[in-house]
Design an enzyme around this catalytic site. Structure first.
Site, PDB file in Angstrom:
ATOM      1  N   LYS A   1     -60.999 -62.036  -4.626  1.00  0.00           N
ATOM      2  CA  LYS A   1     -61.425 -63.446  -4.707  1.00  0.00           C
ATOM      3  C   LYS A   1     -62.734 -63.720  -3.953  1.00  0.00           C
ATOM      4  O   LYS A   1     -63.540 -64.529  -4.394  1.00  0.00           O
ATOM      5  CB  LYS A   1     -60.321 -64.364  -4.190  1.00  0.00           C
TER       6      LYS A   1
ATOM      7  N   ASN B   1     -60.939 -67.755  -7.921  1.00  0.00           N
ATOM      8  CA  ASN B   1     -59.900 -67.077  -8.713  1.00  0.00           C
ATOM      9  C   ASN B   1     -60.162 -67.209 -10.212  1.00  0.00           C
ATOM     10  O   ASN B   1     -59.450 -66.622 -11.014  1.00  0.00           O
ATOM     11  CB  ASN B   1     -58.499 -67.591  -8.365  1.00  0.00           C
TER      12      ASN B   1
ATOM     13  N   GLY C   1     -50.197 -68.505   8.149  1.00  0.00           N
ATOM     14  CA  GLY C   1     -51.212 -67.619   7.582  1.00  0.00           C
ATOM     15  C   GLY C   1     -52.579 -68.282   7.557  1.00  0.00           C
ATOM     16  O   GLY C   1     -52.691 -69.507   7.415  1.00  0.00           O
TER      17      GLY C   1
HETATM   18  P1  NAP Z   1     -54.799 -62.392   2.782  1.00  0.00           P
HETATM   19  O1  NAP Z   1     -56.127 -63.045   2.657  1.00  0.00           O
HETATM   20  O2  NAP Z   1     -54.693 -60.904   2.843  1.00  0.00           O
HETATM   21  O3  NAP Z   1     -54.107 -63.028   4.099  1.00  0.00           O
HETATM   22  C1  NAP Z   1     -52.854 -62.558   4.510  1.00  0.00           C
HETATM   23  C2  NAP Z   1     -52.325 -63.450   5.629  1.00  0.00           C
HETATM   24  O4  NAP Z   1     -50.973 -63.040   5.906  1.00  0.00           O
HETATM   25  C3  NAP Z   1     -53.084 -63.331   6.948  1.00  0.00           C
HETATM   26  O5  NAP Z   1     -53.067 -64.574   7.586  1.00  0.00           O
HETATM   27  C4  NAP Z   1     -52.243 -62.302   7.726  1.00  0.00           C
HETATM   28  O6  NAP Z   1     -52.333 -62.440   9.132  1.00  0.00           O
HETATM   29  C5  NAP Z   1     -50.859 -62.703   7.289  1.00  0.00           C
HETATM   30  N1  NAP Z   1     -49.848 -61.621   7.387  1.00  0.00           N
HETATM   31  C6  NAP Z   1     -49.808 -60.474   6.662  1.00  0.00           C
HETATM   32  N2  NAP Z   1     -48.692 -59.770   6.986  1.00  0.00           N
HETATM   33  C7  NAP Z   1     -48.026 -60.489   7.929  1.00  0.00           C
HETATM   34  C8  NAP Z   1     -46.812 -60.299   8.642  1.00  0.00           C
HETATM   35  N3  NAP Z   1     -46.056 -59.210   8.448  1.00  0.00           N
HETATM   36  N4  NAP Z   1     -46.423 -61.242   9.527  1.00  0.00           N
HETATM   37  C9  NAP Z   1     -47.176 -62.355   9.717  1.00  0.00           C
HETATM   38  N5  NAP Z   1     -48.350 -62.608   9.079  1.00  0.00           N
HETATM   39  C10 NAP Z   1     -48.757 -61.680   8.180  1.00  0.00           C
HETATM   40  O7  NAP Z   1     -53.818 -62.814   1.571  1.00  0.00           O
HETATM   41  P2  NAP Z   1     -53.896 -64.170   0.717  1.00  0.00           P
HETATM   42  O8  NAP Z   1     -54.823 -64.017  -0.413  1.00  0.00           O
HETATM   43  O9  NAP Z   1     -54.120 -65.279   1.689  1.00  0.00           O
HETATM   44  O10 NAP Z   1     -52.412 -64.240   0.084  1.00  0.00           O
HETATM   45  C11 NAP Z   1     -51.293 -64.669   0.862  1.00  0.00           C
HETATM   46  C12 NAP Z   1     -50.077 -64.819  -0.035  1.00  0.00           C
HETATM   47  O11 NAP Z   1     -50.264 -65.881  -0.963  1.00  0.00           O
HETATM   48  C13 NAP Z   1     -49.742 -63.577  -0.883  1.00  0.00           C
HETATM   49  O12 NAP Z   1     -48.342 -63.398  -0.842  1.00  0.00           O
HETATM   50  C14 NAP Z   1     -50.194 -63.965  -2.276  1.00  0.00           C
HETATM   51  O13 NAP Z   1     -49.459 -63.291  -3.285  1.00  0.00           O
HETATM   52  C15 NAP Z   1     -49.875 -65.461  -2.271  1.00  0.00           C
HETATM   53  N6  NAP Z   1     -50.627 -66.250  -3.276  1.00  0.00           N
HETATM   54  C16 NAP Z   1     -49.926 -66.852  -4.275  1.00  0.00           C
HETATM   55  C17 NAP Z   1     -50.580 -67.623  -5.219  1.00  0.00           C
HETATM   56  C18 NAP Z   1     -49.796 -68.291  -6.314  1.00  0.00           C
HETATM   57  O14 NAP Z   1     -50.384 -68.728  -7.319  1.00  0.00           O
HETATM   58  N7  NAP Z   1     -48.503 -68.457  -6.177  1.00  0.00           N
HETATM   59  C19 NAP Z   1     -51.974 -67.774  -5.154  1.00  0.00           C
HETATM   60  C20 NAP Z   1     -52.671 -67.162  -4.106  1.00  0.00           C
HETATM   61  C21 NAP Z   1     -51.984 -66.401  -3.175  1.00  0.00           C
HETATM   62  P3  NAP Z   1     -53.542 -61.763   9.976  1.00  0.00           P
HETATM   63  O15 NAP Z   1     -54.722 -62.685   9.797  1.00  0.00           O
HETATM   64  O16 NAP Z   1     -53.040 -61.739  11.366  1.00  0.00           O
HETATM   65  O17 NAP Z   1     -53.765 -60.410   9.381  1.00  0.00           O
END
Ligand code: NAP
Length: 277
Positions: free
Chosen positions: A68, A89, A130
């Site tokens: 993204k 996206n 997050g």
């Molecule tokens: P990202 O940019 O990689 O960010 C991941 C976040 O999760 C960071 O804040 C990270 O913390 C935290 N994290 C990862 N593992 C963790 C754990 N075990 N315990 C606590 N915190 C943890 O990912 P993203 O793009 O934001 O996506 C996040 C989620 O949203 C994913 O599950 C994705 O599939 C979902 N999503 C869904 C949709 C939908 O349409 N439904 C759309 C977009 C995203 P740190 O900063 O400390 O590393």
């Protein structure tokens, strides 16, 4: 012969993406002649692959993890919400030959919360877990609904604080670590961490949600996620996953590409009917 416009979703991994099914259902419903495929594109192949897709006449793309931010850099012009979220996206080839970047994730979440689940967002306390790309895309649209306050809690505390600071002119918003959540309570807890993808849960106090409060996990799967199960365990009024958001963000992308708003409820119902509960 009738012309068929080409669309695709790029991500890495991409095998389990429901986007091709969602867009196929939208196309049938609205009688649009399109094809929509998925392609596994590692970050280091993104620019080459996306350029070749558009050169070959592709009309639009969805980009998911981890692409993204790269799509944001690639887009020649961007909507305001994409500009603010620093993540794209949806890419759309425009009639003047330039590629537009948009971010429909925040729109998808708000639509699923308010329209599909009747959750009021104004004057409530919202906790966002997050501080990654997804949080960045949803904070602006959530603040536009005038909540009393948003708290962002993240494992890496500085990321939560910096993100809150970026948005603090638009409403009351704070960033902190998970330890600071003790003795706080919220009406709505949104899990925007990727912890659910590895069946993990951030460390959360069990009295974090007010009575009758709601939980929402951006992640989704064929079975309830770890966070959705946690919400049920702490007696959330509703504990939802991100399938509705996924379908709503896709509908907004479909509108950008085709100028038609597909109905989302039959699509959400169909995918739900195929899940194990
Ligand atoms: P990202 O940019 O990689 O960010 C991941 C976040 O999760 C960071 O804040 C990270 O913390 C935290 N994290 C990862 N593992 C963790 C754990 N075990 N315990 C606590 N915190 C943890 O990912 P993203 O793009 O934001 O996506 C996040 C989620 O949203 C994913 O599950 C994705 O599939 C979902 N999503 C869904 C949709 C939908 O349409 N439904 C759309 C977009 C995203 P740190 O900063 O400390 O590393």
């Amino acid at each position: 012969m009738e012309h068929i416009d080409s669309y695709a979703v790029f991500g890495h991994p991409i095998e389990h993406s429901k986007s091709p099914l969602i867009h196929k259902l939208f196309a049938i419903q609205t009688e649009q002649q399109i094809e929509y495929t998925s392609q596994n594109v590692p970050a280091d192949q993104f620019i080459k692959t996306v350029s070749s897709f558009f050169e070959q006449g592709g009309k639009g793309l969805n980009c998911t993890l981890p692409l993204k931010e790269l799509a944001w850099e690639y887009a020649e012009c961007k909507t305001e919400r994409a500009e603010i979220s620093k993540a794209v996206n949806t890419l759309a080839m425009q009639s003047d030959g330039t590629v537009l970047g948009d971010n429909t994730d925040g729109h998808g979440l708000i639509k699923d919360l308010i329209t599909n689940n009747s959750i009021n967002l104004s004057n409530i306390k919202i906790l966002v877990l997050g501080a990654g790309g997804a949080s960045r895309g949803i904070i602006g649209p959530l603040l536009e609904k005038n909540p009393e306050r948003i708290v962002i809690a993240n494992r890496t505390i500085n990321k939560a604080k910096n993100l809150a600071e970026e948005f603090n002119k638009k409403g009351e918003i704070y960033g902190c670590g998970f330890e600071s959540l003790k003795n706080q309570q919220f009406d709505l807890i949104i899990n925007a961490t990727s912890a659910s993808l590895s069946s993990q849960l951030p460390p959360l106090p069990s009295d974090l949600l007010i009575k009758e409060g709601n939980c929402y996990d951006l992640a989704y799967g064929n079975e309830p996620t770890t966070f959705v199960r946690w919400g049920i365990k702490i007696n959330a009024s509703k504990s939802m996953d991100g399938l509705g958001m996924l379908v709503e963000q896709a509908a907004e992308a479909f509108f950008i590409w085709r100028g038609i708003n597909p109905e989302t409820k039959p699509v959400i119902d169909f995918i739900n009917s195929q899940r194990v509960n």
